[in-house]
Design a protein around this motif. Structure first.
Motif, PDB file in Angstrom:
ATOM      1  N   ASP A 204       0.824  -1.213   0.000  1.00  0.00           N
ATOM      2  CA  ASP A 204       0.000   0.000   0.000  1.00  0.00           C
ATOM      3  C   ASP A 204       0.855   1.258   0.000  1.00  0.00           C
ATOM      4  N   ARG A 205       1.829   1.306  -0.889  1.00  0.00           N
ATOM      5  CA  ARG A 205       2.692   2.479  -1.013  1.00  0.00           C
ATOM      6  C   ARG A 205       2.291   3.290  -2.242  1.00  0.00           C
ATOM      7  N   SER A 206       2.899   4.464  -2.409  1.00  0.00           N
ATOM      8  CA  SER A 206       2.635   5.346  -3.547  1.00  0.00           C
ATOM      9  C   SER A 206       3.947   5.643  -4.253  1.00  0.00           C
ATOM     10  N   VAL A 207       3.955   5.530  -5.584  1.00  0.00           N
ATOM     11  CA  VAL A 207       5.164   5.766  -6.371  1.00  0.00           C
ATOM     12  C   VAL A 207       4.841   6.718  -7.514  1.00  0.00           C
ATOM     13  N   VAL A 208       5.725   7.692  -7.720  1.00  0.00           N
ATOM     14  CA  VAL A 208       5.663   8.584  -8.878  1.00  0.00           C
ATOM     15  C   VAL A 208       6.991   8.437  -9.613  1.00  0.00           C
ATOM     16  N   MET A 209       6.955   8.031 -10.862  1.00  0.00           N
ATOM     17  CA  MET A 209       8.177   7.723 -11.612  1.00  0.00           C
ATOM     18  C   MET A 209       8.258   8.549 -12.884  1.00  0.00           C
ATOM     19  N   VAL A 210       9.384   9.211 -13.072  1.00  0.00           N
ATOM     20  CA  VAL A 210       9.689   9.856 -14.346  1.00  0.00           C
ATOM     21  C   VAL A 210      10.436   8.855 -15.221  1.00  0.00           C
ATOM     22  N   THR A 211       9.995   8.708 -16.469  1.00  0.00           N
ATOM     23  CA  THR A 211      10.671   7.796 -17.384  1.00  0.00           C
ATOM     24  C   THR A 211      10.474   8.275 -18.817  1.00  0.00           C
ATOM     25  N   HIS A 212      11.393   7.865 -19.685  1.00  0.00           N
ATOM     26  CA  HIS A 212      11.239   8.117 -21.119  1.00  0.00           C
ATOM     27  C   HIS A 212      10.881   6.834 -21.851  1.00  0.00           C
ATOM     28  N   ASP A 213      10.787   5.720 -21.114  1.00  0.00           N
ATOM     29  CA  ASP A 213      10.647   4.391 -21.697  1.00  0.00           C
ATOM     30  C   ASP A 213       9.189   3.918 -21.645  1.00  0.00           C
ATOM     31  N   PRO A 214       8.536   3.720 -22.791  1.00  0.00           N
ATOM     32  CA  PRO A 214       7.146   3.248 -22.789  1.00  0.00           C
ATOM     33  C   PRO A 214       6.963   1.904 -22.087  1.00  0.00           C
ATOM     34  N   VAL A 215       7.960   1.019 -22.174  1.00  0.00           N
ATOM     35  CA  VAL A 215       7.859  -0.273 -21.496  1.00  0.00           C
ATOM     36  C   VAL A 215       7.849  -0.069 -19.984  1.00  0.00           C
ATOM     37  N   ALA A 216       8.694   0.831 -19.491  1.00  0.00           N
ATOM     38  CA  ALA A 216       8.705   1.133 -18.059  1.00  0.00           C
ATOM     39  C   ALA A 216       7.387   1.758 -17.628  1.00  0.00           C
ATOM     40  N   ALA A 217       6.894   2.706 -18.411  1.00  0.00           N
ATOM     41  CA  ALA A 217       5.645   3.391 -18.066  1.00  0.00           C
ATOM     42  C   ALA A 217       4.473   2.432 -17.995  1.00  0.00           C
ATOM     43  N   ALA A 218       4.513   1.371 -18.802  1.00  0.00           N
ATOM     44  CA  ALA A 218       3.411   0.414 -18.835  1.00  0.00           C
ATOM     45  C   ALA A 218       3.286  -0.387 -17.546  1.00  0.00           C
ATOM     46  N   HIS A 219       4.299  -0.346 -16.684  1.00  0.00           N
ATOM     47  CA  HIS A 219       4.197  -0.990 -15.377  1.00  0.00           C
ATOM     48  C   HIS A 219       3.352  -0.175 -14.403  1.00  0.00           C
ATOM     49  N   ALA A 220       3.094   1.085 -14.712  1.00  0.00           N
ATOM     50  CA  ALA A 220       2.352   1.961 -13.824  1.00  0.00           C
ATOM     51  C   ALA A 220       0.849   1.729 -13.943  1.00  0.00           C
ATOM     52  N   ASP A 221       0.111   2.194 -12.929  1.00  0.00           N
ATOM     53  CA  ASP A 221      -1.345   2.164 -12.996  1.00  0.00           C
ATOM     54  C   ASP A 221      -1.868   3.249 -13.929  1.00  0.00           C
ATOM     55  N   GLU A 222      -1.134   4.352 -13.988  1.00  0.00           N
ATOM     56  CA  GLU A 222      -1.564   5.484 -14.802  1.00  0.00           C
ATOM     57  C   GLU A 222      -0.337   6.235 -15.297  1.00  0.00           C
ATOM     58  N   VAL A 223      -0.431   6.800 -16.493  1.00  0.00           N
ATOM     59  CA  VAL A 223       0.636   7.636 -17.052  1.00  0.00           C
ATOM     60  C   VAL A 223       0.070   9.035 -17.263  1.00  0.00           C
ATOM     61  N   VAL A 224       0.816  10.061 -16.798  1.00  0.00           N
ATOM     62  CA  VAL A 224       0.468  11.445 -17.114  1.00  0.00           C
ATOM     63  C   VAL A 224       1.486  11.942 -18.130  1.00  0.00           C
ATOM     64  N   PHE A 225       0.998  12.659 -19.123  1.00  0.00           N
ATOM     65  CA  PHE A 225       1.840  13.124 -20.223  1.00  0.00           C
ATOM     66  C   PHE A 225       1.967  14.640 -20.180  1.00  0.00           C
ATOM     67  N   LEU A 226       3.215  15.111 -20.294  1.00  0.00           N
ATOM     68  CA  LEU A 226       3.489  16.536 -20.350  1.00  0.00           C
ATOM     69  C   LEU A 226       3.996  16.898 -21.735  1.00  0.00           C
ATOM     70  N   ALA A 227       3.741  18.137 -22.123  1.00  0.00           N
ATOM     71  CA  ALA A 227       4.309  18.692 -23.346  1.00  0.00           C
ATOM     72  C   ALA A 227       4.442  20.189 -23.154  1.00  0.00           C
ATOM     73  N   ASP A 228       5.632  20.726 -23.417  1.00  0.00           N
ATOM     74  CA  ASP A 228       5.871  22.162 -23.333  1.00  0.00           C
ATOM     75  C   ASP A 228       5.464  22.736 -21.978  1.00  0.00           C
ATOM     76  N   GLY A 229       5.747  21.974 -20.910  1.00  0.00           N
ATOM     77  CA  GLY A 229       5.468  22.451 -19.561  1.00  0.00           C
ATOM     78  C   GLY A 229       4.025  22.368 -19.118  1.00  0.00           C
ATOM     79  N   ARG A 230       3.192  21.676 -19.908  1.00  0.00           N
ATOM     80  CA  ARG A 230       1.768  21.567 -19.570  1.00  0.00           C
ATOM     81  C   ARG A 230       1.346  20.098 -19.503  1.00  0.00           C
TER      82      ARG A 230
END
Length: 263
Positions: A204-230
């Motif tokens: 029951d922990r919480s993790v926030v991960m920055v990654t550039h790898d789609p395979v890594a991101a797919a391990h997450a429950d949710e992905v948030v996408f940024l572009a140009d600071g938004r």
């Protein structure tokens, strides 16, 4: 003096109207441009975006490693802008865990000593309960037979598992991971990502991960996408292909970079 007591909220961390500006005048770069985003408690969230999108800046500001130019950053119910330097340092030590691309282990300490370092720095508060927690954590990350080894005697994947265990040792509100598999081969990277996911689900922990790898991101429950600071999109139940397709779309839409402060 201690860090503010944690208040359980639906968000382990969040930022509201977050703006981060580097430089002035002609050299000004708006690394974050009014982002509001929550990172849910008990969930594994990945942050992705093209180079220069502001993903590492967002993580650093949400974790109290950097300050916002305007807007607010919260860990649990605590507004980081309300804290002086000492209380912010204590909050990072007691309520936030970190996993970096470079393992950042102390080479002279054993695996066991590296894992318990956050508790030792905090003065061993709640030691009895914490020792039981760490004992369970050691089994979760599969390091029982490596406790008396030093980092130089371990593989890269094993060192990163030590870093993950250390990040969770103090039972933080949230663990921030910055490209945690960047220095690992694909097999070791998969093991570490699986470990992060299991720790979220089973402990029951919480993790926030920055990654550039789609395979890594797919391990997450949710992905948030940024572009140009938004913040431009969110994706639940990600798969590598869905994440890759969204990233390709963002890269095609991205404007020409005007500075290098965003990451």
């Amino acid at each position: 003096m201690s860090a503010p007591a944690p208040v359980r909220t639906a968000a382990a961390a969040r930022v509201t109207d977050a703006v981060k500006v580097y430089g002035t005048g002609g050299t000004e770069v708006r690394a974050l441009d009014g982002i509001t985003v929550e990172f849910p408690a008990g969930r594994f969230t990945a942050i992705m975006g093209p180079s220069g999108s502001g993903k590492s800046t967002l993580m650093h500001c949400a974790a109290g490693l950097d300050t916002l130019t305007s807007g607010s950053a919260f860990v649990g119910g605590t507004d980081l802008s309300d804290l002086d330097d000492r209380r912010l340092t204590l909050l990072r030590r007691e309520r936030i865990g970190f996993v970096f691309q470079a393992f950042n282990l102390l080479p002279t300490l054993t695996v066991a000593e590296n894992i318990t370092l956050p508790m030792d720095l905090a003065g061993g508060k709640g030691a009895a309960g914490s020792r039981e927690w760490v004992d369970a954590l050691i089994d979760t990350v599969g390091l029982r037979d490596r406790l008396h080894h030093r980092p130089g005697e371990l593989s890269g994947g094993q060192q990163q598992r030590v870093a993950v265990a250390r990040a969770f040792a103090g039972r933080p509100d949230v663990v921030f991971a910055d490209e945690p598999t960047g220095n690992l081969d694909s097999r070791s990277g998969e093991e570490v990502l699986g470990l992060l996911g299991r720790t979220v689900r089973e402990l029951d922990r919480s993790v926030v991960m920055v990654t550039h790898d789609p395979v890594a991101a797919a391990h997450a429950d949710e992905v948030v996408f940024l572009a140009d600071g938004r913040l431009v999109d969110r994706m639940t139940a990600p798969t590598p292909q869905r994440v890759l397709d969204r990233m390709r779309h963002l890269v095609r839409e991205a404007p020409e970079p005007t500075g290098s402060a965003r990451t």
